[in-house]
Design an enzyme around this catalytic site. Structure first.
Site, PDB file in Angstrom:
ATOM      1  N   CYS A   1       4.483 -14.478 -10.701  1.00 27.45           N
ATOM      2  CA  CYS A   1       3.045 -13.476 -10.707  1.00 27.45           C
ATOM      3  C   CYS A   1       2.989 -12.826  -8.994  1.00 27.45           C
ATOM      4  O   CYS A   1       3.038 -13.447  -8.018  1.00 27.45           O
ATOM      5  CB  CYS A   1       2.036 -14.505 -10.320  1.00 27.45           C
ATOM      6  SG  CYS A   1       0.201 -14.125 -10.527  1.00 27.45           S
TER       7      CYS A   1
ATOM      8  N   CYS B   1      -0.673  -6.523 -17.508  1.00 28.83           N
ATOM      9  CA  CYS B   1       0.456  -6.851 -16.253  1.00 28.83           C
ATOM     10  C   CYS B   1       1.314  -6.737 -15.752  1.00 28.83           C
ATOM     11  O   CYS B   1       2.432  -6.571 -17.033  1.00 28.83           O
ATOM     12  CB  CYS B   1       0.268  -8.515 -16.626  1.00 28.83           C
ATOM     13  SG  CYS B   1       1.738  -9.895 -15.520  1.00 28.83           S
TER      14      CYS B   1
ATOM     15  N   ARG C   1      -0.238  -4.371  -6.721  1.00 28.57           N
ATOM     16  CA  ARG C   1      -1.740  -4.055  -6.395  1.00 28.57           C
ATOM     17  C   ARG C   1      -2.481  -3.423  -6.821  1.00 28.57           C
ATOM     18  O   ARG C   1      -2.526  -2.148  -7.270  1.00 28.57           O
ATOM     19  CB  ARG C   1      -1.389  -4.493  -4.955  1.00 28.57           C
ATOM     20  CG  ARG C   1      -2.438  -4.853  -4.056  1.00 28.57           C
ATOM     21  CD  ARG C   1      -2.502  -6.753  -4.612  1.00 28.57           C
ATOM     22  NE  ARG C   1      -3.692  -7.398  -3.363  1.00 28.57           N
ATOM     23  CZ  ARG C   1      -4.949  -7.304  -3.955  1.00 28.57           C
ATOM     24  NH1 ARG C   1      -5.580  -7.560  -4.957  1.00 28.57           N
ATOM     25  NH2 ARG C   1      -5.101  -8.491  -3.589  1.00 28.57           N
TER      26      ARG C   1
ATOM     27  N   SER D   1       0.805  -1.567   0.379  1.00 29.95           N
ATOM     28  CA  SER D   1       0.039   0.111   0.235  1.00 29.95           C
ATOM     29  C   SER D   1       0.898   1.137   0.177  1.00 29.95           C
ATOM     30  O   SER D   1       2.219   1.159   0.153  1.00 29.95           O
ATOM     31  CB  SER D   1      -0.643   0.417   1.307  1.00 29.95           C
ATOM     32  OG  SER D   1      -1.677   1.199   1.422  1.00 29.95           O
TER      33      SER D   1
ATOM     34  N   CYS E   1      -1.744  -9.683  -7.868  1.00 28.05           N
ATOM     35  CA  CYS E   1      -1.800  -8.038  -8.256  1.00 28.05           C
ATOM     36  C   CYS E   1      -3.470  -8.284  -8.375  1.00 28.05           C
ATOM     37  O   CYS E   1      -3.951  -7.506  -8.127  1.00 28.05           O
ATOM     38  CB  CYS E   1      -1.273  -7.246  -9.315  1.00 28.05           C
ATOM     39  SG  CYS E   1      -1.452  -7.664 -10.754  1.00 28.05           S
TER      40      CYS E   1
ATOM     41  N   THR F   1      -7.121   1.891   4.634  1.00 27.32           N
ATOM     42  CA  THR F   1      -6.593   0.559   5.824  1.00 27.32           C
ATOM     43  C   THR F   1      -7.671   1.430   6.619  1.00 27.32           C
ATOM     44  O   THR F   1      -8.367   0.204   7.471  1.00 27.32           O
ATOM     45  CB  THR F   1      -5.332   1.383   6.023  1.00 27.32           C
ATOM     46  OG1 THR F   1      -4.518   0.440   4.434  1.00 27.32           O
ATOM     47  CG2 THR F   1      -4.388   0.250   7.251  1.00 27.32           C
TER      48      THR F   1
ATOM     49  N   CYS G   1      -5.494  -9.027 -14.259  1.00 29.71           N
ATOM     50  CA  CYS G   1      -5.206  -9.870 -15.603  1.00 29.71           C
ATOM     51  C   CYS G   1      -7.391 -10.544 -15.123  1.00 29.71           C
ATOM     52  O   CYS G   1      -8.203 -10.546 -16.082  1.00 29.71           O
ATOM     53  CB  CYS G   1      -5.112 -11.160 -15.348  1.00 29.71           C
ATOM     54  SG  CYS G   1      -4.372 -12.682 -13.832  1.00 29.71           S
TER      55      CYS G   1
END
Length: 620
Positions: free
Chosen positions: A589, A565, A378, A133, A592, A414, A595
């Site tokens: 990968c 991606c 992310r 984050s 995130c 958050t 896709c």
């Protein structure tokens, strides 16, 4: 650092057996290695002392029954029937929402003099490993949950010292009135905060199991949720069982809370199964992709607590997004670019846009002489209050970013995720001990400060459907004049996957080659993410129709999966007939979920890989 395991037969409490030190060290060894090497010793002696890397065998061991006189009395097995362990509450995801829910449940147990068993299952190799984050942290929810967090040495110690907002063109930066009120907030690493929260949760008696991926929902005969199943481990890429094969485990709970984060795979299935979006009269969710690096910069340039946000370049005027740059402690800065996933041009590459951004004349001088420590990416929910589904299903609830509580104009989620977890915990406690309904979670959400905050912010994100400049104008009206009290609520446009235009409507974008100083190629960045997957396992990225990439995505959209991606998971490579075929590099990968969101025909399904795989973030 390592974690000392002392298996002494003292009590039936699993947590008392493993009151051990935790280490942030990431491992790349299969949990089965330590299990197979050590099980015979445990079975024969009942107790012994041995050092293991954190997150390996002890994660399995904690989940087994233990007899105070005989040691472990049940072995792992490869039999078809998987074992089942029962708890009062099962929580999927050891992020801010999941850990807040777990802590609040145990606080209520202490206040009311009752005991409820609470477990948290986490797919990352350790708590915090998959957490990424910005993060300018608003402590409102933490003040409610753990009011003495300062005295208890939470990793929150860099208050915001300045707050700037720029509009960027290719060569210039124009200062704008700052719409963010970050007074009293802190620049933090969320992955570090979550680790601290994990320690606090365990002190309250919560059982946390990192390295276990919740891969399926367990239902009863009435189609109510009664828990989750972890995926089988030790399966080869061809589907055969390796020597290390172990059947998954059922974790059954009287209440199941899903805190998987943005675009949670199980949460999405339950939203569809129980029609929760329709039940909550919610619009579709809309998303953005955040790409981030942490740099260590020259001390003379470091200003702890300085916060900068930008909008405009390098993105075009029809693509909403912006950058952030936060000065953390220890000469570290977080820098990143957020791109909404409803962009239209299939040639746009968010990763390359971020690399380009770092060369801006107003940004580059800060990074000169610095080094990159970590990289990650992310997705985040941006739909706001219009897109929140009804969060209660038979047997449990969806909390945190799995439901979508991000406040877009604040660029913060958050504190709202944590509060949602706390409210769900209170509803779960009432359901289990006082006979009230879990539906009270939905009711208390509506009367909480979460709802008030998101309602006031509801028109910011959809305003940018009209373009960046109109969006800024509408946002300014909302912020400075109407103050969130508009007599209307704007709707979102097309779902992100439908927003992609045909390639023939756009020209390819030529991105500059990375210079290895400010901009980098994907393999270099991936190395900095500490991403690790066992290559010999079934791909967790599945094509519903394997023909669509070559027959539709490539000719119609120029193969957009090779660009959206941020980890080069998807590549079009030539086969023996010189025909382009999609190659999936699942081991790259970053989890995130871009896709799963952006594929034009929703042909890619993101599922969990073996537990313990994925990125290994430490300062993100």
């Amino acid at each position: 650092m390592q974690r000392l395991i002392s298996l002494r037969s003292k009590s039936n409490s699993l947590k008392s057996l493993f009151n051990t030190l935790k280490s942030p060290q990431k491992h790349s060894i299969s949990p089965y290695w330590s299990f197979h090497q050590s099980w015979s010793l445990v079975a024969s002696k009942g107790c012994f002392n041995r050092v293991f890397p954190y997150g390996l065998w002890p994660s399995w061991a904690k989940m087994r029954n233990f007899d105070k006189n005989q040691g472990f009395v049940r072995r792992f097995s490869s039999e078809a029937q998987r074992e089942s362990i029962e708890y009062d509450v099962v929580i999927v995801g050891a992020g801010p929402a999941g850990l807040s829910a777990a802590i609040r449940l145990k606080q209520l147990c202490s206040e009311k003099g009752v005991d409820l068993s609470v477990c948290v299952v986490e797919k990352g190799p350790e708590v915090g490993a998959h957490i990424l984050s910005g993060n300018v942290f608003e402590p409102r929810a933490l003040d409610e949950l753990l009011p003495h967090w300062k005295e208890e040495e939470a990793p929150i110690n860099v208050p915001v010292s300045s707050d700037k907002f720029w509009f960027l063109t290719k060569d210039r930066a124009f200062s704008l009135p700052c719409p963010f009120d970050n007074k009293g907030n802190y620049v933090i690493s969320l992955s570090q905060l979550v680790r601290w929260m994990g320690i606090k949760a365990e002190e309250f008696g919560v059982e946390i199991y990192p390295g276990f991926a919740a891969s399926e929902i367990v239902y009863d005969a009435n189609d109510s949720v009664v828990g989750i199943g972890t995926n089988d481990m030790g399966i080869a890429k061809d589907g055969s069982k390796k020597d290390t094969f172990q059947r998954g485990v059922e974790l059954k709970g009287r209440v199941t809370l899903l805190a998987e984060g943005c675009r949670g795979s199980l949460s999405e299935k339950l939203i569809k199964k129980y029609k929760l979006r329709e039940k909550g009269h919610a619009q579709h969710q809309t998303y953005a992709l955040g790409i981030k690096e942490v740099w260590e910069i020259d001390e003379s340039k470091h200003k702890p607590g300085a916060v900068l946000h930008t909008i405009g370049w390098p993105l075009d005027q029809k693509t909403y997004g912006g950058s952030f740059l936060y000065h953390m402690k220890d000469r570290q800065v977080s820098i990143g670019l957020v791109v909404t996933l409803n962009y239209r041009n299939p040639y746009l590459n968010p990763y390359e846009e971020f690399q380009k951004f770092k060369h801006h004349p107003a940004i580059r001088p800060l990074l000169e002489g610095g080094t990159v420590i970590q990289y990650g990416a992310r997705t985040l929910n941006e739909g706001g209050i219009q897109s929140i589904p009804y969060p209660v299903f038979p047997g449990g609830a969806i909390i945190g970013c799995s439901a979508g509580f991000l406040n877009v104009p604040k660029i913060k989620g958050t504190h709202t995720a944590m509060k949602s977890g706390m409210l769900a915990a209170e509803a779960a406690f009432g359901s289990l001990r006082e006979g009230t309904s879990l539906k009270s979670y939905w009711e208390t959400l509506g009367s909480s400060w979460i709802w008030d905050e998101l309602y006031r912010a509801r028109n910011y994100r959809p305003a940018f459907e009209y373009g960046v400049i109109p969006g800024m104008a509408i946002s300014a009206l909302e912020h400075y004049i109407l103050k969130g009290r508009s007599p209307f609520t704007l709707k979102h446009g097309k779902p992100d996957h439908e927003a992609t235009n045909a390639a023939r409507l756009h020209s390819p974008i030529e991105y500059p080659k990375p210079d290895g100083v400010f901009s980098f190629d994907v393999p270099t960045s991936l190395h900095r993410s500490n991403t690790n997957h066992d290559h010999d396992q079934p791909a967790h990225l599945r094509l519903k129709d394997p023909k669509i990439p070559e027959t539709l995505n490539l000719p119609e959209y120029a193969g957009p999966e090779s660009r959206y991606c941020p980890a080069r998971v998807y590549e079009y490579v030539s086969d023996e007939n010189s025909q382009l075929k999609l190659q999936i590099n699942a081991q790259n990968c970053l989890h995130c979920k871009a896709c799963d969101i952006k594929d034009p025909k929703q042909n890619i399904e993101w599922t969990v890989p073996e537990g313990g795989g994925g990125p290994g973030y430490s300062v993100m």
